[in-house]
Structures are given as C-alpha cells and as structure tokens.
Design an enzyme around this catalytic site. Structure first.
Site, PDB file in Angstrom:
ATOM      1  N   PRO A   1       0.829  -1.213   0.000  1.00  0.00           N
ATOM      2  CA  PRO A   1       0.000   0.000   0.000  1.00  0.00           C
ATOM      3  C   PRO A   1       0.860   1.259   0.000  1.00  0.00           C
ATOM      4  CG  PRO A   1      -0.781  -1.577   1.649  1.00  0.00           C
ATOM      5  CD  PRO A   1       0.531  -2.101   1.147  1.00  0.00           C
TER       6      PRO A   1
ATOM      7  N   THR B   1       2.457   2.701  -2.576  1.00  0.00           N
ATOM      8  CA  THR B   1       3.602   2.769  -3.485  1.00  0.00           C
ATOM      9  C   THR B   1       3.272   3.461  -4.798  1.00  0.00           C
ATOM     10  OG1 THR B   1       3.063   0.500  -4.153  1.00  0.00           O
ATOM     11  CG2 THR B   1       4.815   0.785  -2.527  1.00  0.00           C
TER      12      THR B   1
ATOM     13  N   LYS C   1       0.384   2.775  -7.044  1.00  0.00           N
ATOM     14  CA  LYS C   1      -0.207   1.962  -8.118  1.00  0.00           C
ATOM     15  C   LYS C   1      -1.302   2.736  -8.847  1.00  0.00           C
ATOM     16  CE  LYS C   1      -1.249  -1.326  -5.168  1.00  0.00           C
ATOM     17  NZ  LYS C   1      -0.572  -0.817  -3.975  1.00  0.00           N
ATOM     18  N   THR C   2      -2.194   3.348  -8.099  1.00  0.00           N
ATOM     19  CA  THR C   2      -3.282   4.115  -8.723  1.00  0.00           C
ATOM     20  C   THR C   2      -2.732   5.327  -9.463  1.00  0.00           C
ATOM     21  OG1 THR C   2      -4.760   3.425  -6.928  1.00  0.00           O
ATOM     22  CG2 THR C   2      -5.452   5.297  -8.268  1.00  0.00           C
TER      23      THR C   2
ATOM     24  N   HIS D   1      16.685  -0.758  30.533  1.00  0.00           N
ATOM     25  CA  HIS D   1      16.222  -1.541  29.382  1.00  0.00           C
ATOM     26  C   HIS D   1      16.724  -0.935  28.073  1.00  0.00           C
ATOM     27  CE1 HIS D   1      12.993  -4.194  27.545  1.00  0.00           C
ATOM     28  NE2 HIS D   1      13.359  -3.439  26.521  1.00  0.00           N
ATOM     29  N   GLU D   2      16.488   0.357  27.895  1.00  0.00           N
ATOM     30  CA  GLU D   2      16.899   1.006  26.653  1.00  0.00           C
ATOM     31  C   GLU D   2      18.418   1.066  26.527  1.00  0.00           C
ATOM     32  OE1 GLU D   2      14.930   1.565  24.328  1.00  0.00           O
ATOM     33  OE2 GLU D   2      13.052   1.295  25.417  1.00  0.00           O
TER      34      GLU D   2
ATOM     35  N   HIS E   1      19.621  -2.206  25.027  1.00  0.00           N
ATOM     36  CA  HIS E   1      19.536  -2.238  23.563  1.00  0.00           C
ATOM     37  C   HIS E   1      20.687  -1.458  22.937  1.00  0.00           C
ATOM     38  CE1 HIS E   1      15.763  -4.276  23.330  1.00  0.00           C
ATOM     39  NE2 HIS E   1      15.065  -3.312  23.925  1.00  0.00           N
TER      40      HIS E   1
ATOM     41  N   ASP F   1       9.514  -6.826  22.335  1.00  0.00           N
ATOM     42  CA  ASP F   1      10.786  -7.453  21.974  1.00  0.00           C
ATOM     43  C   ASP F   1      10.633  -8.964  21.847  1.00  0.00           C
ATOM     44  OD1 ASP F   1      12.004  -4.983  22.060  1.00  0.00           O
ATOM     45  OD2 ASP F   1      12.611  -5.185  24.153  1.00  0.00           O
TER      46      ASP F   1
END
Length: 665
Positions: free
Chosen positions: A236, A238, A240-241, A457-458, A461, A532
């Site tokens: 969706p 991209t 096309k129409t 936590h962050e 990562h 996660d």
C-alpha cells in the site's frame, strides 16, 4: 464562461418545474371535484321508506330515475323544504331546487308504486329516466389505489438513483449499469509520468502500453500483440493508482476508473451486468484504459471463498470478468490495468496469459527514489534553508510514497503549530518521530523505579547494538513515553536484499538486550519487553520453519506462497516438537549471549542508563563518548555522521519500542 456554468448549475431543471406544476394541477382538480356543486343549494340522502312518506304528503315535485345506477333523485317543492331540511330551508331562493338521493332496490316495484300514486292523484309530478355517467369524484376514488402505487414506484425509483443525477443515476433500471468514473481525454488536470517519482522500472514497463495506445499500427504491422492487461502489484502507498492515471494521461485517452467493490451489490446478477456494461462503454470509447483498483475484492480465488453455497454472486461476477477479458478482439485498443497488494489470493485464471499478461511490481522506494518522492511533495511547502532532502531520504528507509507525503504534511502542521513562517529541518525530524513512534506524552506519570527500569532496558539495547557487528546502527534513544511505548530506540537499518543467519542472530541478540539488562541489574523482569519477545519469537520461528537455518531441520521450508496447506500443518507432531525445541534453544543462546556482553561492558551500560535518567534523550555521539568509536562502522554510519555534524536530533523509522500492555506500566 465560469459565471455562465455556475448559473446553469444552480438553475432549476425544467423537468423539476414540470413535475411541480403537475402536482399543483392535480391538487386543484381534486379540490374542484370535492367542492363541485350539482346546482342544488340543498341536497342530501333519504331512505326508500322516507321517499314513500314524502310522496304521501305531496312534497315531491318531480323524479329523475337512473336505471343503470339503481338510484333516483327526488326534487322537493320549495314550500315543502322546511318540513324536510328545517331551518336550512329559510335561506332558499325562489329558484332553488332542493334534492334528495334515494337508493332503489327494484326498478319494477318503483314503477308500479309511482303508477299507483299517480292514479290516486297523490303524485302529479313528472318522472324522467336517464343513464347516469360516473362523476369525476367517483372515478378518482376508484383509480386512487392505482395512482398511489404508481406514485410510490416513481418515488422509490428516484430515491435509488439519488434524484436521477450524478454518476450511476437513472433509477432502478440503472442498477446494473457500471459505476466507473470516466475521465475524458484532453483534460487539463491529467496526470503524467512527471508526477510519478521513482518507480523507474515500473514506468518503463507501462511506457510500452502508452506507445501502443498512441501508435498501434507500429506493432500491428509487425504482427505484434499488445498485452490485454497489466496487474500493478505492490505494498500500500507505493503509487499503483497514480501510475495507472499517469498511463492514461500520457496516452491522452479516456480513462474508466472504478474499485473492485463497485461490482458488488445486494441484487443477484448485478455484478455480472455491471461488468458487461463496463466493457461495452470501453469498446465505444476505444482506445481507452480500464482501471480496476483493489481487484482482489472481486477476483479472489474461487476455491477459497468462505461462502458455503459454492457459486455465489462474487463468483458470477468474476466469471463474467474472465469472459469479457478473453472476448476482446486482439487489437481492440482497450487495455485493462488493475491494482492489488494481495496477488497471492487472486484466481489463477485471472493471471493467465491472454488476460493479465504482465505483473508490474512496485516496491518500496530505495534511497534515490525517496529523494525523488521528497522533491515532488516538497514543491508546495515553504522550506527553510536548513532542510536537506538527502538527509530526509536517508532517515526514512522503509517509507512508502504515501508515508513520505504524510511526513511532509505533518512537518507543515508542526511548523504552523509553532507559528513559524517556514518549515525547517527540526519540523521534519519531529514529523518522522511522530509517525514512527506516536505522539509524545511528557505528562505521563512514572515512578522513579519505573523510570530507572526503562532506562536500564533502553541502555541494554543501545549497548548491544554498539558492539554487535550486524546490529543496526543506533541513532537515538529516549525514555520519554511516546504512543503506547514507555521508551524507544531509533536505528538506521541497512537496506539489503538478502539477510544471512549471522545478521539475524545479531539482531535477535540486540533485541533481547533490554530484557537481559533488567534481569542482570534489577534482579527482576517486567512486562515492558513484550514487544521485543514477540519480534524475537516470530523471527526465530521463521528461521527454523521457513528458512532452513536449524541444526535439527536443515534446508527445510514449511512455508507455501500459494497457501496450499490452508489450515493444515505440513509436518508431523514430532517435527512440530523439534521446531519448538530449536526455537527455544535459539532464543536461549542469544539471551545468554546478550547477558555475557552486558556483563563485559557493565560500567559503560550503567553510565549510559544514568545519562538517560538525567537527559531522557541521548544520541549516537553520546554513546560514542562512553564506549569509543564503533568498531563495526558501516557505510550507514559514515553517511549519518556526515549528515548530523550539527548534532540535530535525527529520527528514523523502525524504532525498538516496548509496548505498554499492563496497568502497572
């Protein structure tokens, strides 16, 4: 010219005026019939017994008998009217003729009775026999039910056609007509290939269609056949129409556009009728283009319909579409374009040669194509001098053309919200953050313990992504709640066509870094890692069951692109146990690897977490000050460094977010 057209548009329709005058005339006629007087100032009805009584008293002046109606009218002497009508008779004029209507049971008995009274001398008046015609009121009463039904039918017909105007109008008789919107050639607002940014390969494919519509003799003289149809396939947004409209605009031919759902109706047979009418219109306007958007609404594979009846209305419509496409002449000048993002569920008969001969794939734009898309959408925006289109393109990997248009619009809204005269770089970066991560919620209340857990936590990562070779380069980490996430980390994913097992393992390890940091440095785990764990589990099952990257089940794929397995597993229960076992082992190994790396870089991780607690947002350069330059510097890092030398806040898609799914968070 514009004023005249506007006047004509607002001018009442002549048909509407005629209808109004018809209703007025009908009302006047009805009132006339209701109020019509037959010439008598006093009238009424009487029974046959009363008639005999009036006859005996000599009140009756003359009689008019209607033999075909079994009734008669008896006229009363004015002097005798007071005995019958009472005070009403006082207002009678000398020329008035009071009258009473009487029903007659037997005409023979009536004649015998009148003859007797005449011989006795009781009745000296005249008697006249007539054949009475029906009055307008009687006719109206008899015809009223039919008039009511006809009026109701006309009313419903106009309601179904929306008043008889607009596309698809025409009443109940037009229910089987095509709902296609027709764009005639030569229009000023036509779309061309200049309006379609990127998609160079797709445009090259459809240019041949344009050339055939402009110069068909060039191909037919050589015996060539142009494809009857082309299917535009892609995610969706991209374009096309837009590409289909550009084909019609470049060829400058009529363009019939409609959606697959326009064929579907509550009445049986309407879909097939609309298909026939659509292709009939197309042949009349040849050369032209038919564009069916979201064709999967009507072209779904017939064997996979959920309907239990087997041959439902959608199948009838699809069968008619297949017949019409195959029934075209070889070089009729009518080309069919269709768009879908679910080509896997389309019926195979629709995709065979001779119908949709070609499938044109429109993929998500790459770096250079995103630059072109930005250049198109930025034309209408007042830009500040610090806006770098190249940087915006690099920071939006995975964005479709529609997403980029949304970024430009959001940036303009953000700038207007801050009363700016021009849209600057910070506005675009904030717009990307808004679209990817959601609305920032600085007012959300977090306890100190919750904030510390999110920071650890962050930081987990960020630490692992810094030291893993194939992990995506870190851009920004924040613990400010955004959307449903309590914290987020932005990365710059490398745009690649294939992914190795080592790259997937590094990505899994970095994703598990948040949960590993919680367990190591707080002694407990929280619900913040749900997103996660979901991603890691899905990726590991894909590696084992689909990509053949398992030691126990090497080189095996249990995925079917045609969904031929439906709801059945293509493997035994024993194999299912092996898949589950390998997935658990794969995730466990990467989790232990994540904990080992965090323990190795424990001091830097804590510094990073504390920096997050203090500043709430940190960037790649802050991580570099703690851990040193990233060993696995890639081309993406070098590009990003050159684009972010001013330490502005970068924002990129695909953030690593922790979902807020529990009330405690």
């Amino acid at each position: 010219m514009a004023d005249n057209s506007k006047h004509d548009k607002n001018k009442p329709k002549s048909g509407s005026r005629i209808q109004t005058w018809f209703y007025i005339a009908l009302f006047i006629a009805f009132g006339y019939l209701m109020l019509k007087d037959d010439g008598s100032e006093l009238s009424g009805k009487a029974t046959y017994t009363e008639f005999k009584d009036y006859m005996d008293h000599g009140y009756i002046s003359n009689l008019v008998v209607y033999s075909n109606m079994s009734s008669m009218e008896m006229y009363i002497y004015p002097d005798s009217a007071k005995y019958i009508f009472g005070d009403r008779a006082n207002a009678l004029s000398p020329l008035s003729r009071p009258m009473l209507q009487v029903g007659v049971g037997s005409m023979d008995n009536l004649q015998e009775y009148i003859d007797t009274k005449t011989q006795e001398g009781t009745y000296t008046g005249s008697i006249e026999y007539r054949k009475k015609s029906r009055t307008g009121m009687e006719i109206f009463i008899n015809l009223f039910p039919f008039i009511l039904l006809i009026g109701l039918w006309i009313f419903l017909s106009r309601k179904m056609s929306g008043g008889g105007g607009g596309p698809g109008g025409g009443g109940v008789f037009s229910v089987g007509k095509s709902k296609a919107r027709v764009y005639e050639k030569g229009r000023a607002d036509r779309v061309t290939f200049k309006d379609v940014a990127g998609q160079a390969e797709a445009k090259a494919e459809v240019e041949e269609i344009v050339e055939f519509l402009k110069n068909p003799k060039k191909y037919t003289d050589l015996g060539g056949k142009i494809p009857k149809g082309a299917l535009l396939v892609g995610p969706p947004g991209t374009g096309k129409t837009l590409l289909a409209k550009a084909v019609a605009g470049e060829a400058d031919v009529p363009f019939l556009s409609l959606s697959g759902s326009d064929f579907v109706e509550m009445f049986v047979g309407v879909g097939a009728s609309r298909v026939r009418d659509l292709f009939h219109q197309a042949k009349e306007k040849s050369p032209c283009i038919i564009f069916i958007d979201e064709i999967d609404a009507v072209g779904r594979a017939r064997g996979k319909n959920p309907a239990m009846g087997g041959n439902d209305e959608r199948e009838n419509t699809l069968n008619q579409l297949l017949t019409e496409m195959d029934g075209f002449g070889t070089n009729s000048g009518v080309i069919i374009l269709a768009a879908t993002n679910r080509v896997d569920i389309l019926d195979k008969a629709l995709l065979r040669a001779g119908r949709f001969d070609r499938q044109i794939h429109l993929d998500l734009p790459d770096l250079n194509e995103r630059k072109e898309v930005f250049s198109v959408h930025l034309k209408r925006i007042k830009l500040d001098s610090d806006v770098d289109q190249d940087l915006l393109a690099r920071q939006t990997p995975g964005f479709s053309g529609a997403d980029i248009a949304n970024v430009c619009n959001e940036a303009a809204l953000i700038a207007a919200r801050h009363n700016k005269k021009k849209v600057g770089k910070e506005d675009f970066l904030a717009a990307v953050d808004r679209i990817v991560g959601g609305l920032e919620k600085k007012t959300k209340v977090l306890t100190v313990q919750e904030k510390q857990t999110i920071a650890l936590h962050e930081a987990g990562h960020a630490t692992l992504s810094w030291f893993l070779e194939y992990a995506n380069p870190l851009i920004k980490v924040t613990i400010v709640p955004r959307g449903r996430a309590l914290g987020a980390a932005w990365y710059l994913p490398e745009e690649r066509q294939i992914t190795t097992k080592e790259q997937m393992l590094d990505e899994m390890c970095a994703t598990l870094g948040g949960r590993a940091a919680e367990e190591l440095f707080t002694g407990h785990i929280s619900s913040g890692a749900m997103n996660d764990l979901e991603r890691v589990t899905r990726q590991s099952y894909g590696m084992v069951a689909y990509l053949g990257m398992s030691d126990s089940l090497p080189n095996l794929c249990y995925y079917s692109s045609t969904d031929e397995y439906a709801f059945q597993k293509p493997y035994s229960d024993k194999t299912a146990e092996l898949i589950d076992s390998d997935v658990k082992a794969l995730i466990a190994s990467q989790y232990e690897r994540a904990k080992a790396l965090l323990l190795e870089h424990q001091e830097g991780h804590h510094q990073l977490a504390q920096l997050l607690m203090d500043r709430e947002v940190i960037f790649a350069e802050d991580v570099e000050k703690i851990f040193g330059k990233r060993q696995w510097a890639s081309r993406s890092d070098e590009i990003l460094d050159s684009g972010n030398s001013d330490n502005q806040t970068p924002a990129v898609p695909e953030p690593e977010t922790e979902s807020e799914h529990t009330t405690s968070n």
